[in-house]
Scaffold this active site. Sequence first.
Site, PDB file in Angstrom:
ATOM      1  N   CYS A 273      32.885  37.007  40.499  1.00 39.55           N
ATOM      2  CA  CYS A 273      33.194  38.165  41.345  1.00 39.55           C
ATOM      3  C   CYS A 273      33.135  39.443  40.513  1.00 39.55           C
ATOM      4  O   CYS A 273      34.066  39.743  39.765  1.00 39.55           O
ATOM      5  CB  CYS A 273      34.588  37.969  41.951  1.00 39.55           C
ATOM      6  N   CYS A 276      35.845  41.997  41.095  1.00 41.27           N
ATOM      7  CA  CYS A 276      37.175  41.666  40.547  1.00 41.27           C
ATOM      8  C   CYS A 276      37.199  41.912  39.030  1.00 41.27           C
ATOM      9  O   CYS A 276      38.182  42.410  38.501  1.00 41.27           O
ATOM     10  CB  CYS A 276      37.518  40.191  40.767  1.00 41.27           C
ATOM     11  N   ASP A 277      36.154  41.503  38.338  1.00 42.89           N
ATOM     12  CA  ASP A 277      36.215  41.442  36.876  1.00 42.89           C
ATOM     13  C   ASP A 277      35.220  42.346  36.155  1.00 42.89           C
ATOM     14  O   ASP A 277      35.194  42.371  34.925  1.00 42.89           O
ATOM     15  CB  ASP A 277      35.996  39.978  36.436  1.00 42.89           C
TER      16      ASP A 277
END
Length: 474
Positions: A273, A276-277
């Site tokens: 993701c 997200c990261d």
Amino acid sequence: MSYLEFKNIIEFEAFTTSHSGLLLIDFYATWCGPCKIMAPIFGKVSEEISLKNITFAKIDRDENQELIQKYGFEIPTIPRFILVQIEQGEVKILSDLGGTQSKTQMVEKLLGFIEPNQTTEVLDQENETTVRKNRVAIIGSGPAGWTAAIYASRANLDVTLYQGPMPGGQLTTTTEIENFPGAWNIETKKGLFGSDLMSTMQDQAKHFGTATEFESIESVQYENHNDLTTFTLTDSLQREKQFDAVIIASGATARYLGIVGEEKYVGKGYHSCATCDGAFYKNKIVAIVGGGDSAMEEAGFLAKFASKVYLLHRSETFRASKVMLERVQKNPKIQIVTNVAVDKFVGEGHLEYLILKNTNSQNINPILQDSDFEKIDDEFNKLVVQGLFVAIGHDPNTKFVANLLDVDAAGYLIPQSRLPLTERNSKYQMATKIPGLFVAGDVEDHEYRQAITAAAGGCRAAMETEKWLAESID
Ligand code: NDP
């Protein structure tokens, strides 16, 4: 909300030198969708566990690297909840409580650290929620689930929605949604963020009476008595609840490459993701695998942080839409590399480089001219990257009904609308072969897989559930 926010190391140390007891820290980032979804859950837990010796606080991970390093906090993904003990100025890390989770899971983990005589109030609150009677269960909290909840609640049904392991679903891992009609800011000419769209749907459903549970459902069972069906759902805490009808809207989960040993690198250079990261890779070199719209979208997102992004694709033709592919082709930070597959991850602890395999022996690969690449032989190249992201599609989340329902060749659930007329046993299009069990969204749709089509499916499933209940029970 009864929590603090430490804006910098000075505020943190002012607190730790003047207080003793437990401190639960929520490490978050302002750009992180799952962090936004977890924020109200953290707030609720902080209100429910209002005990003298536990304090709740938030720390912006991006703004507080010095603090994180000084106290040895390990934050592989965000949000991250870490419990520490403070005593006479000493900060001792007690437990990593993990990332995205339900309120009940967080409370249960905290209870293990709290004195028994302090827990009564919390346990009483938890027990209260387990005795409530429900009629319609919705499994899943993406656009299909929340839309079904809005329709079913407005139809005066008693609705409980199980949010599952990823509250808000896949949209919380994306940035702006440009193609959800109406979710559009007229002034800025921009779409809503995925996590904001999901929070809005959630608020709308709750307003009309939807009750929410944060657990995942592990199994669905049903029995028939005098033509009445009762469903028993078992959640991840092994709690059982009965319902008259169930809508499965559990969505799909991102795929990993399936390379031997890859699990060692998940969260340590290997991610599914980008939204997200991605920000972990500021000014670093990263690669992303895939040739669809997800890979294009995530490559663009990664390029906002990384110094260089390699988009690795196993063939020369792309499934991505023309407009999204062109956007990537025009981005000076992104280099598209075709005809390659990741063969191996290499690195001590964290990913250090990849071994890439040429998937087309006829291809004279232009990547060899780049300084990050090193030719090993005619088939293999080495690519030095600090992070690898995958965007290679999804698998529908159907494990918990594997004993009940058939799936198609790609693993998706099959609503009546996709069966030949001769094989249908219900007039309802979103119904399964089990009366009272309906499906909606990405868990049954392998063709469109859009937020708007999932929402439409949720609407149809809820309307059909209402009609089916009226005919069968009322
Ligand atoms: P897709 O199925 O469209 O694409 C998957 C890509 O991954 C393909 O290029 C495929 O390669 C590649 N792939 C699959 N398995 C592997 C593997 N094991 N190793 C290497 N490569 C692999 O999935 P997406 O998630 O990109 O998109 C899903 C749906 O969501 C689509 O309908 C898309 O349009 C939509 N979407 C829309 C967005 C938007 O409009 N904003 C954003 C994101 C998604 P190959 O082609 O060789 O099979």
